[in-house]
Design a protein around this motif. Structure first.
Motif, PDB file in Angstrom:
ATOM      1  N   MET B   1       0.835  -1.230  -0.065  1.00 33.78           N
ATOM      2  CA  MET B   1       0.001   0.124   0.154  1.00 33.78           C
ATOM      3  C   MET B   1       0.870   1.246   0.062  1.00 33.78           C
ATOM      4  O   MET B   1       1.948   1.446   0.737  1.00 33.78           O
ATOM      5  N   ALA B   2       0.523   2.183  -0.802  1.00 30.92           N
ATOM      6  CA  ALA B   2       1.329   3.215  -1.000  1.00 30.92           C
ATOM      7  C   ALA B   2       0.312   4.678  -1.198  1.00 30.92           C
ATOM      8  O   ALA B   2      -0.725   4.416  -1.787  1.00 30.92           O
ATOM      9  N   VAL B   3       0.647   5.777  -0.561  1.00 36.29           N
ATOM     10  CA  VAL B   3       0.071   6.727  -0.723  1.00 36.29           C
ATOM     11  C   VAL B   3       0.494   7.434  -1.980  1.00 36.29           C
ATOM     12  O   VAL B   3       1.364   7.627  -2.096  1.00 36.29           O
ATOM     13  N   VAL B   4      -0.497   7.679  -3.060  1.00 34.83           N
ATOM     14  CA  VAL B   4      -0.075   8.040  -4.371  1.00 34.83           C
ATOM     15  C   VAL B   4      -0.414   9.553  -4.621  1.00 34.83           C
ATOM     16  O   VAL B   4      -0.052  10.203  -5.743  1.00 34.83           O
ATOM     17  N   PHE B   5      -1.208  10.043  -3.740  1.00 35.27           N
ATOM     18  CA  PHE B   5      -1.647  11.465  -3.737  1.00 35.27           C
ATOM     19  C   PHE B   5      -2.076  12.202  -2.314  1.00 35.27           C
ATOM     20  O   PHE B   5      -2.845  11.327  -1.746  1.00 35.27           O
ATOM     21  N   GLN B   6      -1.499  12.896  -2.155  1.00 36.24           N
ATOM     22  CA  GLN B   6      -1.940  13.806  -0.763  1.00 36.24           C
ATOM     23  C   GLN B   6      -1.481  15.198  -0.933  1.00 36.24           C
ATOM     24  O   GLN B   6      -0.901  15.309  -1.787  1.00 36.24           O
ATOM     25  N   ARG B   7      -1.788  16.043  -0.037  1.00 37.46           N
ATOM     26  CA  ARG B   7      -1.677  17.505   0.158  1.00 37.46           C
ATOM     27  C   ARG B   7      -0.170  17.712  -0.100  1.00 37.46           C
ATOM     28  O   ARG B   7       0.772  17.047   0.435  1.00 37.46           O
ATOM     29  N   THR B   8      -0.002  18.893  -0.935  1.00 37.51           N
ATOM     30  CA  THR B   8       1.789  19.205  -1.117  1.00 37.51           C
ATOM     31  C   THR B   8       2.089  20.246   0.172  1.00 37.51           C
ATOM     32  O   THR B   8       1.326  20.906   0.552  1.00 37.51           O
ATOM     33  N   ALA B   9       3.172  19.902   0.399  1.00 36.26           N
ATOM     34  CA  ALA B   9       3.922  20.889   1.383  1.00 36.26           C
ATOM     35  C   ALA B   9       4.065  22.135   0.878  1.00 36.26           C
ATOM     36  O   ALA B   9       4.336  23.120   1.388  1.00 36.26           O
ATOM     37  N   GLY B  10       4.019  22.555  -0.561  1.00 37.18           N
ATOM     38  CA  GLY B  10       4.320  23.694  -1.100  1.00 37.18           C
ATOM     39  C   GLY B  10       3.163  24.291  -0.961  1.00 37.18           C
ATOM     40  O   GLY B  10       3.364  25.611  -1.338  1.00 37.18           O
ATOM     41  N   LEU B  11       2.115  24.099  -0.441  1.00 40.26           N
ATOM     42  CA  LEU B  11       0.949  25.146  -0.189  1.00 40.26           C
ATOM     43  C   LEU B  11       0.593  25.010   1.408  1.00 40.26           C
ATOM     44  O   LEU B  11       1.105  23.814   2.081  1.00 40.26           O
ATOM     45  N   THR B  12       0.273  26.270   1.813  1.00 41.03           N
ATOM     46  CA  THR B  12       0.031  26.178   3.563  1.00 41.03           C
ATOM     47  C   THR B  12      -1.532  25.223   3.821  1.00 41.03           C
ATOM     48  O   THR B  12      -1.985  24.893   2.848  1.00 41.03           O
ATOM     49  N   ASP B  13      -1.823  25.199   4.970  1.00 42.66           N
ATOM     50  CA  ASP B  13      -2.965  24.370   5.084  1.00 42.66           C
ATOM     51  C   ASP B  13      -4.055  25.441   5.139  1.00 42.66           C
ATOM     52  O   ASP B  13      -5.341  24.865   5.316  1.00 42.66           O
ATOM     53  N   ALA B  14      -3.697  26.648   4.729  1.00 43.15           N
ATOM     54  CA  ALA B  14      -5.072  27.490   4.589  1.00 43.15           C
ATOM     55  C   ALA B  14      -6.152  27.145   3.822  1.00 43.15           C
ATOM     56  O   ALA B  14      -5.818  26.531   2.698  1.00 43.15           O
ATOM     57  N   GLU B  15      -7.291  27.380   3.971  1.00 41.15           N
ATOM     58  CA  GLU B  15      -8.490  27.112   2.943  1.00 41.15           C
ATOM     59  C   GLU B  15      -8.324  28.200   1.989  1.00 41.15           C
ATOM     60  O   GLU B  15      -8.766  29.185   2.384  1.00 41.15           O
ATOM     61  N   THR B  16      -8.701  27.970   0.746  1.00 39.52           N
ATOM     62  CA  THR B  16      -8.629  29.096  -0.177  1.00 39.52           C
ATOM     63  C   THR B  16     -10.146  29.638  -0.078  1.00 39.52           C
ATOM     64  O   THR B  16     -11.147  28.984   0.024  1.00 39.52           O
ATOM     65  N   HIS B  17      -9.906  30.815  -0.604  1.00 42.37           N
ATOM     66  CA  HIS B  17     -11.196  31.706  -0.714  1.00 42.37           C
ATOM     67  C   HIS B  17     -11.728  31.440  -2.247  1.00 42.37           C
ATOM     68  O   HIS B  17     -12.966  31.950  -2.430  1.00 42.37           O
ATOM     69  N   TYR B  18     -11.254  30.808  -3.138  1.00 40.62           N
ATOM     70  CA  TYR B  18     -11.735  30.504  -4.455  1.00 40.62           C
ATOM     71  C   TYR B  18     -13.049  29.781  -4.300  1.00 40.62           C
ATOM     72  O   TYR B  18     -13.304  29.061  -3.687  1.00 40.62           O
ATOM     73  N   CYS B  19     -13.937  30.247  -5.499  1.00 42.95           N
ATOM     74  CA  CYS B  19     -15.110  29.658  -5.520  1.00 42.95           C
ATOM     75  C   CYS B  19     -15.314  28.146  -5.778  1.00 42.95           C
ATOM     76  O   CYS B  19     -13.993  27.793  -6.339  1.00 42.95           O
ATOM     77  N   PRO B  20     -16.093  27.392  -5.491  1.00 44.84           N
ATOM     78  CA  PRO B  20     -16.039  25.974  -5.695  1.00 44.84           C
ATOM     79  C   PRO B  20     -15.847  25.524  -7.371  1.00 44.84           C
ATOM     80  O   PRO B  20     -16.108  26.199  -8.118  1.00 44.84           O
ATOM     81  N   GLY B  21     -14.794  24.758  -7.438  1.00 39.27           N
ATOM     82  CA  GLY B  21     -14.387  24.230  -8.799  1.00 39.27           C
ATOM     83  C   GLY B  21     -13.477  25.210  -9.487  1.00 39.27           C
ATOM     84  O   GLY B  21     -13.414  24.946 -10.522  1.00 39.27           O
ATOM     85  N   CYS B  22     -13.191  26.499  -9.037  1.00 41.69           N
ATOM     86  CA  CYS B  22     -12.240  27.506  -9.661  1.00 41.69           C
ATOM     87  C   CYS B  22     -11.039  26.935  -9.837  1.00 41.69           C
ATOM     88  O   CYS B  22     -10.146  26.372  -8.812  1.00 41.69           O
TER      89      CYS B  22
END
Ligand SMILES: Cc1ncc(C[n+]2csc(CCOP(=O)(O)OP(=O)(O)O)c2C)c(N)n1
Ligand code: SF4
Ligand code: SF4
Ligand code: SF4
Lengths: 73, 258
Positions: B1-22
């Motif tokens: 079992m391997a994690v093949v996709f996860q959050r990148t460290a290149g972005l912060t944990d902040a939730e973006t204000h972008y509209c859904p699906g932007c």
């Protein structure tokens, strides 16, 4: 035996449906019975379809909000 | 079992204000992943625009400078020349880069500044409520072209990648899109090439990304992806226009570290 597994951080989800639209196994949907912290119907795995995931990560590739983690077995 | 996709460290944990699906969110992630994979996150500096991406100072997990409207290439020029060991990129929308900031981007390319520019073409001004941009398609309805863009009044939509590719100093220029998983994966490879161009000291690199604005297009996010495919890509063809690897005419610009 499932080939992959997806996990949704559902409170981050904006219910945009992009993941749902690209899943080749058609095993995702928006959970219209739930409203998350942000006020959206979050995406989830259709009940009973968990084992159909192939771990392709196409859903996660299209998610603008990094909601999805994918494991492959 | 391997994690093949996860959050990148290149972005912060902040939730973006972008509209859904932007698809701004997708492009942020690709940039973050590339900075991590190239091992340059700790010396990266983002220069962010005026537009929906103004709040990206909370999202990119590196130092960030916000620039006045359209001036990101000039600010990035200054930072890169003063701090030549840093990896500097500008992230700009089409109102920012293709309208008020046309002079800055043209001259940064002419000087072949050693910077990377991520140019988000969503054919509209997103942040301010959906006005016509220079990139708005003919016939496309916006708040300032309610009957659809009329080329007799507003000209034809500007193809920034092709325009900049004419400039000798524009070392790397390519157009990509965010409308499908294969295109998103290709976009990441191209963004990586654009940063590699900077790391090799080969001068100005720009990636034009065809992106969505479901809110101001008045489309569901999934339909907005189809609109990119059916309407934007035919007018804005995908592909590479300049690459120092294949283009002997490309030349590196000012490289103060040498
Ligand atoms: C000097 C100046 N002129 C005009 C504005 C108003 N304004 C804010 S954002 C923007 C355009 C945003 O569109 P774009 O660059 O396409 O980015 P998007 O929001 O679509 O990502 C404009 C005209 C401003 N902030 N400053
Ligand atoms: S990893 Fe692939 S198969 Fe599994 S849910 Fe995502 S898109 Fe569907
Ligand atoms: S793509 Fe991401 S934000 Fe959109 S519905 Fe799927 S998990 Fe939620
Ligand atoms: S207004 Fe358009 S570009 Fe801005 S966040 Fe919303 S969808 Fe994205």
């Amino acid at each position: 035996m499932a080939k992959g597994r997806v996990a949704f951080d559902r409170d981050l989800c904006k219910g945009c449906g992009l993941c749902v639209s690209v899943c080749p196994e058609h095993m995702l949907e928006l959970d219209t019975a739930t409203i998350n912290r942000k006020g959206y119907h979050p995406a989830h795995v259709v009940e009973g379809r968990e084992d159909d995931c192939i771990g392709c990560a196409l859903c996660a590739v299209m998610c603008p909000d990094q909601v999805i983690t994918v494991e492959k077995f | 079992m391997a994690v093949v996709f996860q959050r990148t460290a290149g972005l912060t944990d902040a939730e973006t204000h972008y509209c859904p699906g932007c698809t701004h969110g997708i492009v942020h992630r690709l940039v973050g992943e590339v900075l991590v994979e190239l091992g340059v996150l700790d010396r990266a500096i983002a220069v962010i625009p005026v537009g929906c991406a103004t709040l990206a100072y909370d999202y990119f997990n590196c130092d960030v400078q916000q620039a006045a409207h359209g001036r990101a290439p000039a600010v990035a020029t200054g930072i890169r020349r003063v701090l030549p060991d840093r990896v500097v990129f500008a992230y700009q929308g089409d109102g920012d880069l293709a309208s008020i900031g046309t002079a800055e981007i043209v001259h940064a390319a002419h000087r072949s500044e050693n910077i990377t520019v991520i140019f988000i073409n969503n054919a509209i001004y997103g942040m301010t409520g959906g006005q016509m941009a220079p990139t708005t398609l003919v016939g496309q309805k916006t708040t300032t072209s309610p009957l659809g863009r009329d080329p007799r009044l507003a000209g034809e939509p500007i193809r920034i990648a092709e325009m900049l590719a004419q400039i000798p100093g524009a070392s790397f220029v390519e157009r990509v899109a965010c409308d499908s998983p294969p295109h998103v994966k290709a976009a990441k490879r191209v963004i990586r090439r654009a940063f590699e161009t900077q790391l090799a000291g080969e001068g100005f690199a720009l990636v034009e990304v065809l992106s969505t604005c479901p809110t101001n297009w008045g489309l569901e996010p999934v339909d907005a992806l189809a609109w990119v495919r059916d309407h934007m890509i035919p007018y804005y063809p995908l592909g590479n226009l300049r690459d120092p690897k294949k283009d002997a005419a490309a030349r590196g610009g000012v490289r103060p570290e040498e």
